[in-house]
Design a protein around this motif. Structure first.
Motif, PDB file in Angstrom:
ATOM      1  N   LYS A  94       1.575-135.406   1.102  1.00  0.00           N
ATOM      2  CA  LYS A  94       2.380-134.810   1.388  1.00  0.00           C
ATOM      3  C   LYS A  94       2.825-134.492   2.946  1.00  0.00           C
ATOM      4  N   CYS A  98       5.981-135.360   4.833  1.00  0.00           N
ATOM      5  CA  CYS A  98       6.826-134.223   5.486  1.00  0.00           C
ATOM      6  C   CYS A  98       6.988-133.944   6.757  1.00  0.00           C
ATOM      7  N   THR A 142       6.717-129.350  -2.215  1.00  0.00           N
ATOM      8  CA  THR A 142       6.562-128.502  -1.129  1.00  0.00           C
ATOM      9  C   THR A 142       7.706-128.777  -0.306  1.00  0.00           C
ATOM     10  N   THR A 170       4.099-125.825  -3.291  1.00  0.00           N
ATOM     11  CA  THR A 170       2.893-125.409  -2.489  1.00  0.00           C
ATOM     12  C   THR A 170       2.948-125.233  -1.043  1.00  0.00           C
ATOM     13  N   THR A 171       2.173-125.370  -0.133  1.00  0.00           N
ATOM     14  CA  THR A 171       2.174-126.466   0.892  1.00  0.00           C
ATOM     15  C   THR A 171       1.966-127.981   0.690  1.00  0.00           C
ATOM     16  N   THR A 172       1.947-128.476   2.095  1.00  0.00           N
ATOM     17  CA  THR A 172       1.811-130.416   1.550  1.00  0.00           C
ATOM     18  C   THR A 172       0.256-130.053   1.978  1.00  0.00           C
ATOM     19  N   HIS A 175      -1.076-129.138  -1.479  1.00  0.00           N
ATOM     20  CA  HIS A 175      -0.967-129.987  -2.372  1.00  0.00           C
ATOM     21  C   HIS A 175      -2.331-131.688  -1.476  1.00  0.00           C
TER      22      HIS A 175
END
Length: 282
Positions: A94, A98, A142, A170-172, A175
């Motif tokens: 991610k 992202c 995310t 969750t956050t990248t 993850h």
């Protein structure tokens, strides 16, 4: 709603089939392979195609592409997405995705949401995709800070219709750290393990452990190479940590140190029981 699915492999193909089977939405698919496109049409996985992969008619676009292809697709079609459209990628890492598309989405009036379905099989390709792939699975999401809560609620309801049991937000960073441990490391270990000198002679010498350890070595090396390198910092740390733990077992065995070896095995057993209790509670 028109839902575009780009990349009709295992995950994208399953997304297309699930949307078509379980919702009333129109599914427009796209894959660079003409063979796969027409297979999808013949198998009634899609209602039709996105013209040359252009997302201009779609309200929601699901991307089943490798990370770098995801980035390239979004940048190439930045001005083609409808204003207010939602783009969700399903790549297995991610941060790299992202971080590179947030500004593109903001500048062009569409919303991007990173996601990763916790589902799949050891084989790849549209042939192995199914409408029920995501039944009972978790979708890790995310979203960027400030993403509209109403939109996220709508996406949650949409994905649950496809069979997902829950969404994990969750956050990248979290993850990628967790996936390095729970998924990528397992694939590295399986790949290395199956190359043992005695592997060709396993028949009649395995009660199931060998198959369990080697199952995910049947991977798509091109995809996993990209995933490993895009998450190299986390994955290398996990590999090094595992090697250190394995070394402790080797040292105890070579020294015939029964007490230490027994303690190492006890710790592993208790950790496994604790993990099983978490799964049972869930």
């Amino acid at each position: 709603m028109k839902v575009g699915v780009v990349g009709l492999g295992l995950i994208g193909g399953s997304m297309a089939k699930a949307v078509k089977k379980k919702t009333e939405h129109t599914v427009l698919g796209w894959d660079v392979s003409e063979t796969i496109r027409y297979s999808a049409l013949l198998m009634e996985a899609v209602h039709g195609f996105m013209e040359d992969g252009n997302p201009k008619d779609c309200d929601l676009i699901l991307l089943g592409l490798y990370p770098q292809l995801t980035i390239e697709y979004i940048k190439a079609h930045a001005k083609d997405f409808k204003k207010g459209a939602v783009v969700v990628d399903c790549a297995g890492v991610k941060r790299v995705v992202c971080e590179q598309v947030q500004a593109v989405a903001e500048e062009n009036g569409f919303t991007f949401v990173g996601a990763h379905p916790m589902a799949g099989v050891e084989r790849s390709g549209f042939t192995y995709s199914t409408a029920d792939m995501f039944n009972g699975a978790t979708l890790v999401v995310t979203p960027y800070k400030g993403t509209d809560l109403g939109l996220m609620n709508a996406l949650s309801m949409f994905f649950k219709k496809l069979g997902f049991a829950r969404l994990k937000f969750t956050t990248t960073e979290e993850h990628d750290a967790m996936i390095a441990y729970t998924s990528q490391l397992a694939h590295v270990v399986s790949s290395a393990y199956v190359k043992g000198a005695l592997s060709d002679n396993f028949k009649d010498f395995s009660g199931g452990s060998f198959q369990d350890m080697t199952r995910v070595a049947r991977l798509n090396e091109n995809m996993w190479t990209e995933l490993f390198l895009d998450n190299g910092d986390n994955l290398a740390n996990e590999i090094d940590s595992l090697i250190a733990r394995m070394q402790a077992y080797s040292t105890a065995i070579k020294a015939k140190d029964a007490d230490t070896l027994c303690e190492l095995l006890r710790e592993g057993r208790e950790k496994c029981i604790a993990i099983d209790e978490i799964k049972d509670f869930d």
